[in-house]
Design a protein around this motif. Structure first.
Motif, PDB file in Angstrom:
ATOM      1  N   ARG A 181       0.841  -1.195   0.000  1.00  0.00           N
ATOM      2  CA  ARG A 181       0.000   0.000   0.000  1.00  0.00           C
ATOM      3  C   ARG A 181       0.873   1.241   0.000  1.00  0.00           C
ATOM      4  NH1 ARG A 181      -5.280  -1.570   1.316  1.00  0.00           N
ATOM      5  NH2 ARG A 181      -5.383  -3.729   2.012  1.00  0.00           N
ATOM      6  N   THR A 182       0.556   2.155  -0.909  1.00  0.00           N
ATOM      7  CA  THR A 182       1.266   3.423  -1.017  1.00  0.00           C
ATOM      8  C   THR A 182       0.267   4.453  -1.530  1.00  0.00           C
ATOM      9  OG1 THR A 182       3.285   4.480  -1.875  1.00  0.00           O
ATOM     10  CG2 THR A 182       2.236   2.860  -3.302  1.00  0.00           C
ATOM     11  N   SER A 183       0.725   5.492  -2.200  1.00  0.00           N
ATOM     12  CA  SER A 183      -0.193   6.519  -2.705  1.00  0.00           C
ATOM     13  C   SER A 183       0.414   7.209  -3.921  1.00  0.00           C
ATOM     14  CB  SER A 183      -0.496   7.549  -1.611  1.00  0.00           C
ATOM     15  OG  SER A 183       0.692   8.186  -1.193  1.00  0.00           O
ATOM     16  N   LEU A 184      -0.424   7.961  -4.619  1.00  0.00           N
ATOM     17  CA  LEU A 184       0.073   8.770  -5.735  1.00  0.00           C
ATOM     18  C   LEU A 184       0.787   9.991  -5.179  1.00  0.00           C
ATOM     19  CD1 LEU A 184      -2.924   8.834  -8.281  1.00  0.00           C
ATOM     20  CD2 LEU A 184      -0.892   7.387  -8.328  1.00  0.00           C
ATOM     21  N   SER A 185       1.897  10.362  -5.778  1.00  0.00           N
ATOM     22  CA  SER A 185       2.610  11.564  -5.345  1.00  0.00           C
ATOM     23  C   SER A 185       2.271  12.757  -6.235  1.00  0.00           C
ATOM     24  CB  SER A 185       4.124  11.328  -5.325  1.00  0.00           C
ATOM     25  OG  SER A 185       4.587  10.978  -6.606  1.00  0.00           O
ATOM     26  N   THR A 225      -3.860   9.608 -18.194  1.00  0.00           N
ATOM     27  CA  THR A 225      -2.465   9.427 -17.781  1.00  0.00           C
ATOM     28  C   THR A 225      -2.092   7.946 -17.790  1.00  0.00           C
ATOM     29  OG1 THR A 225      -2.576  11.383 -16.376  1.00  0.00           O
ATOM     30  CG2 THR A 225      -0.801   9.826 -15.914  1.00  0.00           C
ATOM     31  N   ARG A 226      -0.969   7.627 -18.411  1.00  0.00           N
ATOM     32  CA  ARG A 226      -0.461   6.250 -18.435  1.00  0.00           C
ATOM     33  C   ARG A 226       0.836   6.096 -17.644  1.00  0.00           C
ATOM     34  NH1 ARG A 226      -3.343   2.150 -21.173  1.00  0.00           N
ATOM     35  NH2 ARG A 226      -4.791   3.159 -22.573  1.00  0.00           N
ATOM     36  N   THR A 227       1.441   7.208 -17.260  1.00  0.00           N
ATOM     37  CA  THR A 227       2.635   7.183 -16.424  1.00  0.00           C
ATOM     38  C   THR A 227       2.296   7.897 -15.127  1.00  0.00           C
ATOM     39  OG1 THR A 227       4.045   7.184 -18.391  1.00  0.00           O
ATOM     40  CG2 THR A 227       5.081   7.771 -16.305  1.00  0.00           C
ATOM     41  N   LEU A 228       2.280   7.154 -14.036  1.00  0.00           N
ATOM     42  CA  LEU A 228       1.829   7.682 -12.753  1.00  0.00           C
ATOM     43  C   LEU A 228       2.994   7.847 -11.790  1.00  0.00           C
ATOM     44  CD1 LEU A 228      -0.518   5.555 -13.901  1.00  0.00           C
ATOM     45  CD2 LEU A 228      -1.670   6.473 -11.923  1.00  0.00           C
ATOM     46  N   SER A 229       2.939   8.912 -11.008  1.00  0.00           N
ATOM     47  CA  SER A 229       3.947   9.171  -9.976  1.00  0.00           C
ATOM     48  C   SER A 229       3.468   8.541  -8.675  1.00  0.00           C
ATOM     49  CB  SER A 229       4.140  10.675  -9.789  1.00  0.00           C
ATOM     50  OG  SER A 229       4.629  11.253 -10.976  1.00  0.00           O
ATOM     51  N   ILE A 230       4.307   7.689  -8.105  1.00  0.00           N
ATOM     52  CA  ILE A 230       3.969   6.928  -6.904  1.00  0.00           C
ATOM     53  C   ILE A 230       4.878   7.383  -5.766  1.00  0.00           C
ATOM     54  CG2 ILE A 230       3.763   4.583  -5.949  1.00  0.00           C
ATOM     55  CD1 ILE A 230       1.942   4.994  -8.362  1.00  0.00           C
ATOM     56  N   VAL A 279       5.429   4.692 -12.385  1.00  0.00           N
ATOM     57  CA  VAL A 279       4.876   3.454 -12.922  1.00  0.00           C
ATOM     58  C   VAL A 279       4.226   3.746 -14.263  1.00  0.00           C
ATOM     59  CG1 VAL A 279       3.114   1.679 -12.586  1.00  0.00           C
ATOM     60  CG2 VAL A 279       4.473   2.448 -10.648  1.00  0.00           C
ATOM     61  N   LYS A 280       4.575   2.958 -15.272  1.00  0.00           N
ATOM     62  CA  LYS A 280       3.933   3.064 -16.573  1.00  0.00           C
ATOM     63  C   LYS A 280       2.941   1.912 -16.677  1.00  0.00           C
ATOM     64  CE  LYS A 280       4.724   3.458 -21.494  1.00  0.00           C
ATOM     65  NZ  LYS A 280       5.701   3.476 -22.566  1.00  0.00           N
ATOM     66  N   VAL A 281       1.675   2.239 -16.973  1.00  0.00           N
ATOM     67  CA  VAL A 281       0.654   1.204 -17.062  1.00  0.00           C
ATOM     68  C   VAL A 281       0.349   0.889 -18.515  1.00  0.00           C
ATOM     69  CG1 VAL A 281      -0.368   1.692 -14.807  1.00  0.00           C
ATOM     70  CG2 VAL A 281      -1.247   2.851 -16.816  1.00  0.00           C
ATOM     71  N   ILE A 282       0.091  -0.370 -18.771  1.00  0.00           N
ATOM     72  CA  ILE A 282      -0.235  -0.819 -20.120  1.00  0.00           C
ATOM     73  C   ILE A 282      -1.735  -0.763 -20.358  1.00  0.00           C
ATOM     74  CG2 ILE A 282      -0.364  -3.270 -19.539  1.00  0.00           C
ATOM     75  CD1 ILE A 282       1.090  -3.794 -22.222  1.00  0.00           C
ATOM     76  N   GLN A 283      -2.527  -0.865 -19.273  1.00  0.00           N
ATOM     77  CA  GLN A 283      -3.983  -0.814 -19.408  1.00  0.00           C
ATOM     78  C   GLN A 283      -4.601  -0.187 -18.173  1.00  0.00           C
ATOM     79  OE1 GLN A 283      -5.907  -4.590 -20.100  1.00  0.00           O
ATOM     80  NE2 GLN A 283      -7.936  -3.732 -19.885  1.00  0.00           N
ATOM     81  N   ARG A 284      -5.502   0.766 -18.411  1.00  0.00           N
ATOM     82  CA  ARG A 284      -6.299   1.354 -17.334  1.00  0.00           C
ATOM     83  C   ARG A 284      -7.716   0.797 -17.467  1.00  0.00           C
ATOM     84  NH1 ARG A 284      -5.189   7.412 -15.821  1.00  0.00           N
ATOM     85  NH2 ARG A 284      -6.884   6.767 -14.451  1.00  0.00           N
ATOM     86  N   GLY A 285      -8.460   0.807 -16.369  1.00  0.00           N
ATOM     87  CA  GLY A 285      -9.824   0.294 -16.399  1.00  0.00           C
ATOM     88  C   GLY A 285      -9.876  -1.213 -16.554  1.00  0.00           C
ATOM     89  N   TYR A 286      -8.860  -1.884 -16.047  1.00  0.00           N
ATOM     90  CA  TYR A 286      -8.768  -3.341 -16.165  1.00  0.00           C
ATOM     91  C   TYR A 286      -9.979  -4.013 -15.508  1.00  0.00           C
ATOM     92  CZ  TYR A 286      -7.005  -8.086 -15.655  1.00  0.00           C
ATOM     93  OH  TYR A 286      -6.862  -9.455 -15.696  1.00  0.00           O
ATOM     94  N   ASN A 287     -10.406  -5.092 -16.097  1.00  0.00           N
ATOM     95  CA  ASN A 287     -11.479  -5.930 -15.577  1.00  0.00           C
ATOM     96  C   ASN A 287     -12.794  -5.159 -15.396  1.00  0.00           C
ATOM     97  OD1 ASN A 287     -12.287  -8.522 -14.909  1.00  0.00           O
ATOM     98  ND2 ASN A 287     -11.949  -8.223 -12.729  1.00  0.00           N
ATOM     99  N   ALA A 340     -10.054  10.169 -13.205  1.00  0.00           N
ATOM    100  CA  ALA A 340      -8.906  10.936 -12.710  1.00  0.00           C
ATOM    101  C   ALA A 340      -8.701  10.605 -11.232  1.00  0.00           C
ATOM    102  CB  ALA A 340      -9.168  12.424 -12.894  1.00  0.00           C
ATOM    103  N   HIS A 341      -7.474  10.767 -10.764  1.00  0.00           N
ATOM    104  CA  HIS A 341      -7.146  10.478  -9.368  1.00  0.00           C
ATOM    105  C   HIS A 341      -6.393  11.658  -8.768  1.00  0.00           C
ATOM    106  CE1 HIS A 341      -8.361   6.321  -9.956  1.00  0.00           C
ATOM    107  NE2 HIS A 341      -7.686   6.364 -11.095  1.00  0.00           N
ATOM    108  N   ASP A 342      -6.727  11.993  -7.528  1.00  0.00           N
ATOM    109  CA  ASP A 342      -6.086  13.104  -6.823  1.00  0.00           C
ATOM    110  C   ASP A 342      -4.738  12.688  -6.262  1.00  0.00           C
ATOM    111  OD1 ASP A 342      -8.255  14.822  -7.246  1.00  0.00           O
ATOM    112  OD2 ASP A 342      -9.266  14.110  -5.431  1.00  0.00           O
ATOM    113  N   ILE A 343      -3.909  13.683  -5.981  1.00  0.00           N
ATOM    114  CA  ILE A 343      -2.655  13.432  -5.271  1.00  0.00           C
ATOM    115  C   ILE A 343      -2.981  12.730  -3.952  1.00  0.00           C
ATOM    116  CG2 ILE A 343      -2.645  15.718  -4.201  1.00  0.00           C
ATOM    117  CD1 ILE A 343       0.432  15.667  -4.449  1.00  0.00           C
TER     118      ILE A 343
END
Length: 93
Positions: free
Chosen positions: A5-9, A16-21, A59-67, A73-76
């Motif tokens: 467990r962590t959070s977005l920075s 967005t496909r590249t997320l700051s963690i 983190v670079k994601v290959i797919q968003r909205g999986y399953n 959008a996501h907040d800091i």
């Protein structure tokens, strides 16, 4: 394995496909190593598939909205959960 467990920075838009963690030190693929198979990650209630951690805390994601999860959008500081073992996610209440 166990859930990490962590959070977005930084905030992330719905495209967005590249997320700051906040931290990718534990539970994420090693820097530069492509996840094979792609690793599951949850941000808020959206599931994503991790492709690679190109540099620390990114983190670079290959797919968003999986399953069928909704792409939003996501907040800091949005909560981030991941595990290299997808079955660990059944433990989320």
């Amino acid at each position: 394995m166990a859930l990490t467990r962590t959070s977005l920075s930084a905030a992330a838009s719905a495209t967005t496909r590249t997320l700051s963690i906040t931290s990718t030190t534990s539970g994420f693929p090693a820097v530069g190593v492509y996840a094979q198979p792609p690793q599951l990650m949850q941000v808020d209630s959206e599931y994503m598939l991790i492709q690679v951690v190109p540099v620390a805390n990114t983190v670079k994601v290959i797919q968003r909205g999986y399953n069928g999860s909704k792409v939003v959008a996501h907040d800091i500081l949005a909560p981030v959960v991941t595990s290299s073992t997808a079955s660990d996610f059944s433990a989320i209440a």
